[in-house]
Design a protein around this motif. Sequence first.
Motif, mmCIF file in Angstrom:
data_model
loop_
_atom_site.group_PDB
_atom_site.id
_atom_site.type_symbol
_atom_site.label_atom_id
_atom_site.label_comp_id
_atom_site.label_asym_id
_atom_site.label_seq_id
_atom_site.Cartn_x
_atom_site.Cartn_y
_atom_site.Cartn_z
ATOM 1 N N LYS A 108 23.287 -7.816 15.795
ATOM 2 C CA LYS A 108 22.658 -7.768 14.469
ATOM 3 C C LYS A 108 23.559 -8.413 13.424
ATOM 4 O O LYS A 108 23.081 -9.105 12.524
ATOM 5 N N GLY A 109 24.869 -8.208 13.553
ATOM 6 C CA GLY A 109 25.815 -8.837 12.648
ATOM 7 C C GLY A 109 25.793 -10.355 12.773
ATOM 8 O O GLY A 109 25.881 -11.076 11.771
ATOM 9 N N ILE A 110 25.634 -10.854 13.982
ATOM 10 C CA ILE A 110 25.556 -12.299 14.201
ATOM 11 C C ILE A 110 24.306 -12.865 13.543
ATOM 12 O O ILE A 110 24.350 -13.908 12.881
ATOM 13 N N ILE A 111 23.201 -12.174 13.701
ATOM 14 C CA ILE A 111 21.951 -12.624 13.070
ATOM 15 C C ILE A 111 22.113 -12.658 11.550
ATOM 16 O O ILE A 111 21.697 -13.606 10.892
ATOM 17 N N MET B 126 24.023 -15.633 10.571
ATOM 18 C CA MET B 126 23.183 -16.833 10.623
ATOM 19 C C MET B 126 22.325 -16.939 9.363
ATOM 20 O O MET B 126 22.185 -18.025 8.788
ATOM 21 N N GLU B 127 21.760 -15.802 8.970
ATOM 22 C CA GLU B 127 20.928 -15.795 7.766
ATOM 23 C C GLU B 127 21.736 -16.147 6.523
ATOM 24 O O GLU B 127 21.221 -16.749 5.590
ATOM 25 N N GLU B 128 23.004 -15.773 6.524
ATOM 26 C CA GLU B 128 23.895 -16.081 5.407
ATOM 27 C C GLU B 128 24.540 -17.457 5.560
ATOM 28 O O GLU B 128 25.386 -17.841 4.750
ATOM 29 N N MET C 24 26.677 0.045 24.497
ATOM 30 C CA MET C 24 25.539 -0.858 24.286
ATOM 31 C C MET C 24 25.070 -0.835 22.830
ATOM 32 O O MET C 24 24.663 -1.864 22.288
ATOM 33 N N ARG C 25 25.167 0.303 22.174
ATOM 34 C CA ARG C 25 24.808 0.375 20.747
ATOM 35 C C ARG C 25 25.771 -0.454 19.891
ATOM 36 O O ARG C 25 25.361 -1.094 18.920
ATOM 37 N N ARG C 26 27.051 -0.436 20.268
ATOM 38 C CA ARG C 26 28.030 -1.273 19.554
ATOM 39 C C ARG C 26 27.711 -2.750 19.734
ATOM 40 O O ARG C 26 27.790 -3.534 18.789
ATOM 41 N N ASP D 163 32.904 -19.114 13.104
ATOM 42 C CA ASP D 163 32.828 -17.656 13.002
ATOM 43 C C ASP D 163 31.715 -17.099 13.884
ATOM 44 O O ASP D 163 31.888 -16.059 14.529
ATOM 45 N N LEU D 164 30.569 -17.788 13.917
ATOM 46 C CA LEU D 164 29.458 -17.357 14.762
ATOM 47 C C LEU D 164 29.842 -17.374 16.233
ATOM 48 O O LEU D 164 29.609 -16.413 16.965
#
Length: 86
Positions: A19-22, A25-27, A11-13, A33-34
């Motif tokens: 978090k990487g997806i967010i 999105m910010e980038e 679950m931590r992975r 890719d998303l």
Amino acid sequence: MNYDEKVKNRMRRIEGQVKGIIRMMEEEKDCKDLVTQMAAVRSALDRAIGVIVSSNLEACVREQVEKGESTDELIKEAVNLLVKSR
């Protein structure tokens, strides 16, 4: 129910993937890719659900067998949980 460290680490992975997806999105990364990463998260969650349901089912079946009781309802409930999760 007691969840072992393997499930918690899984679950931590997944949390890290989200978090990487967010961050993507910010980038303003490409849509393809998303979606690829989001599909990977969904797949990882599906596998985690399977692990949790099967672990719980195994423990509950063992307990019912020791009591000499039927396991039919437990198995139906586990299958319903898996179906509902999709």
